[in-house]
Design an enzyme around this catalytic site. Sequence first.
Site, PDB file in Angstrom:
ATOM      1  N   SER A 144      13.361 -18.611  38.809  1.00 51.91           N
ATOM      2  CA  SER A 144      14.200 -17.496  38.374  1.00 51.91           C
ATOM      3  C   SER A 144      15.575 -17.588  39.038  1.00 51.91           C
ATOM      4  CB  SER A 144      13.487 -16.175  38.682  1.00 51.91           C
ATOM      5  OG  SER A 144      14.094 -15.105  38.022  1.00 51.91           O
TER       6      SER A 144
ATOM      7  N   ASP B 271       7.135 -16.902  28.835  1.00 50.70           N
ATOM      8  CA  ASP B 271       8.310 -16.366  29.529  1.00 50.70           C
ATOM      9  C   ASP B 271       9.405 -16.083  28.503  1.00 50.70           C
ATOM     10  OD1 ASP B 271      10.479 -15.756  31.118  1.00 50.70           O
ATOM     11  OD2 ASP B 271      10.306 -17.525  32.409  1.00 50.70           O
TER      12      ASP B 271
ATOM     13  N   HIS C 233       7.175 -14.233  32.640  1.00 51.31           N
ATOM     14  CA  HIS C 233       8.076 -14.828  33.632  1.00 51.31           C
ATOM     15  C   HIS C 233       7.426 -14.944  35.002  1.00 51.31           C
ATOM     16  CE1 HIS C 233      11.819 -15.979  35.498  1.00 51.31           C
ATOM     17  NE2 HIS C 233      11.817 -14.926  36.281  1.00 51.31           N
TER      18      HIS C 233
END
Length: 399
Positions: free
Chosen positions: A162, A329, A362
Amino acid sequence: MNLRDESTFRQWDAETFPGHRVVLGHDKPLRLDCGVELHDFTIAYQTYGELNADKSNAIVVCHALTGDQFVADPHPVTGKPGWWEMMVGPGKPVDTNRFFVICSNILGGCMGTTGPKEINPDTGKPWGLGFPVITIADMVRAQAMLLDHLEIDELFAVVGGSLGGMQVLEWAASYPDRVFAAAPIATADHHSAQNIAFNEVGRQAIMADLDWCGGDYMSQDRWPNRGLAVARMVAHVTYLSETALQAKFGRRLQDREKITYGFDADFQVESYLRHQGSTFVERFDANSYLYITRAMDYFDLAEKHGGGSRAEVFRDTPVRFCVISFTSDWLYPTAESRRIVNALNAAAANVSFAEIEASFGHDSFLLNVPEFHRVFRGFLDGAAEHRGLPRANGGENGR
């Protein structure tokens, strides 16, 4: 939402946290992208494992938006396990019997590194919105200064997911001669309009809280808990997937047999999100949330490094890459990772790519996804063998 009564809310003191702290920028300040020079700033960090004699086994783990330096040990505020304890530790994919792991709280954070909640030495008061706006590149430059302090010239690897993956890409772009291997996970080389939009909703929730006080809430002993909790709730939805939400909650009611025809948390998913918001305010600073999400929005690797194509960013790079995405995701979908891979291929870089089947959204990179762990371990093991690092059992190059 069951938020802690603000009259009894006690802001934690990061100076009492375990781990390491170092003050940098005394002789040579950190020049930020916004033009401000930052003197005498603090970096808080944790280390795991031992640095070998030639300092060739160091791995920097870069944390995500709401993460911190406590990657593999209990969090000092919540008492929960480290945010990546599944991945970092003895015998784990990032094997601390083999590697020396460094994880620092990012610049602008709120767990000991200088950020808006810390004291501005020029005023003797919390920085608040007086803190300069920062970028991903600023965070990475601060980490490079930390490595200079530790006298580590080259990293075996930089890894992270991320926001952490953005830092990995910035490391590879800005310091290719200091990075042997890089693993950007569940990330992108620039923030999409959708992600900027979600971040803006979160920021507006914080700034609409009357206790935000124009960012000066600490000086007034007020805390924008409600706004920060809502920001967390919005963001947390983006970390999950529809499949995960449906499987975990569906339309099941929370501690009741019938709906109340009111606005209490009738549904389990509502109660879950409220819990996420209320616990988040105990460990995170509202202004840090503003600054870090803004840094993510400003991230554009190609624009930062000359404004050319993505491939030009990595032209002639010596770094070995492993790019990883997850099928569910939708915050950083696989298409974003493929663009990175295509750019690396166009630059004739050494790159491998894996799209991992996972239903968790995610957050998959933080959870127990065996195939992800296998791929990630395989990349590090292969890179270590190529680098000539001994296996954990002491055998040279796997022999």
